[in-house]
Design an enzyme around this catalytic site. Structure first.
Site, PDB file in Angstrom:
ATOM      1  N   ALA A  96       1.010  -0.801   0.309  1.00  0.00           N
ATOM      2  CA  ALA A  96      -0.135  -0.318  -0.121  1.00  0.00           C
ATOM      3  C   ALA A  96       0.611   1.447   0.365  1.00  0.00           C
ATOM      4  O   ALA A  96       2.253   0.955   0.346  1.00  0.00           O
ATOM      5  CB  ALA A  96      -0.801  -0.043   0.794  1.00  0.00           C
ATOM      6  N   LEU A 134       0.688   3.364   1.658  1.00  0.00           N
ATOM      7  CA  LEU A 134       0.943   3.734   3.171  1.00  0.00           C
ATOM      8  C   LEU A 134       2.391   3.369   3.373  1.00  0.00           C
ATOM      9  O   LEU A 134       2.914   4.073   4.720  1.00  0.00           O
ATOM     10  CB  LEU A 134       0.057   4.056   3.981  1.00  0.00           C
ATOM     11  CG  LEU A 134      -0.110   4.612   5.391  1.00  0.00           C
ATOM     12  CD1 LEU A 134      -0.216   5.756   5.761  1.00  0.00           C
ATOM     13  CD2 LEU A 134      -1.268   4.105   6.702  1.00  0.00           C
ATOM     14  N   TYR A 135       2.530   2.451   2.991  1.00  0.00           N
ATOM     15  CA  TYR A 135       3.321   1.431   3.425  1.00  0.00           C
ATOM     16  C   TYR A 135       5.229   1.498   3.471  1.00  0.00           C
ATOM     17  O   TYR A 135       6.149   1.462   3.945  1.00  0.00           O
ATOM     18  CB  TYR A 135       3.411  -0.047   2.937  1.00  0.00           C
ATOM     19  CG  TYR A 135       2.492  -0.998   3.820  1.00  0.00           C
ATOM     20  CD1 TYR A 135       1.182  -0.373   4.603  1.00  0.00           C
ATOM     21  CD2 TYR A 135       1.512  -2.279   2.651  1.00  0.00           C
ATOM     22  CE1 TYR A 135      -0.631  -1.063   4.890  1.00  0.00           C
ATOM     23  CE2 TYR A 135       0.509  -2.914   3.355  1.00  0.00           C
ATOM     24  CZ  TYR A 135      -0.825  -2.147   4.066  1.00  0.00           C
ATOM     25  OH  TYR A 135      -1.601  -2.912   4.297  1.00  0.00           O
ATOM     26  N   GLY A 136       4.652   2.771   2.480  1.00  0.00           N
ATOM     27  CA  GLY A 136       6.110   2.921   1.553  1.00  0.00           C
ATOM     28  C   GLY A 136       7.164   2.257   0.842  1.00  0.00           C
ATOM     29  O   GLY A 136       8.016   2.089   1.103  1.00  0.00           O
TER      30      GLY A 136
END
Length: 150
Positions: free
Chosen positions: A98, A100-102
């Site tokens: 994702a 957001l996870y980077g």
């Protein structure tokens, strides 16, 4: 409810190191450059068994067991690469990421390396990502998805 027989899926040892015979590749094995011997991975893959799949309405098969790429604290680039390459060598074909996870870009780089080394073909992989809730607005959806697909 899932009725797949997951008893065939066994966990493998967490890591393995290059052994002296891998140093000069006398056995013809491939190495990731991260100290991993793919001949050893192939042996472990046979021991691991077949990862069960489900066929989606599109006709594509999706593995029921995958590797999530979220971690806290975030993994170092080398640790991420090592874990992901080992997972590919062991037979994992489903990866979850994702924005957001980077980890989207790093996962793409590792997948490209694995394909380049002949460990896997792109069409064998099932990669999932997520549109984060902060991007779930009409003017943000397309740009956010475009960024994920790069």
């Amino acid at each position: 409810a899932c009725t797949a027989d997951l008893t065939q899926v066994r966990s493998a040892p967490p890591t393995y190191k290059r052994t002296p015979h891998c140093k000069d590749s006398k056995h013809g094995g491939k190495s990731s450059g991260a100290g991993l011997c793919w001949v050893g991975a192939a042996r472990r893959r046979r021991e691991m068994g077949v990862i069960p799949e489900v066929t989606l309405s599109s006709g594509h098969a999706m593995p029921l067991v995958g590797l999530g790429t979220a971690s806290y604290p975030p993994a170092t680039p080398e640790a991420f690469r090592t874990a992901t390459m080992e997972a590919i060598a062991l037979g994992y074909r489903h990866f979850d990421t994702a924005s957001l996870y980077g980890t989207e870009q790093r996962l793409g780089e590792v997948v490209a390396d694995a394909i380049g080394q002949g460990l896997v073909k792109r069409e064998e992989l099932f990669i999932t990502s997520k549109l984060w809730c902060t991007d779930a607005y009409a003017d943000r959806v397309v740009p956010a998805l475009g960024q994920s697909l790069r």
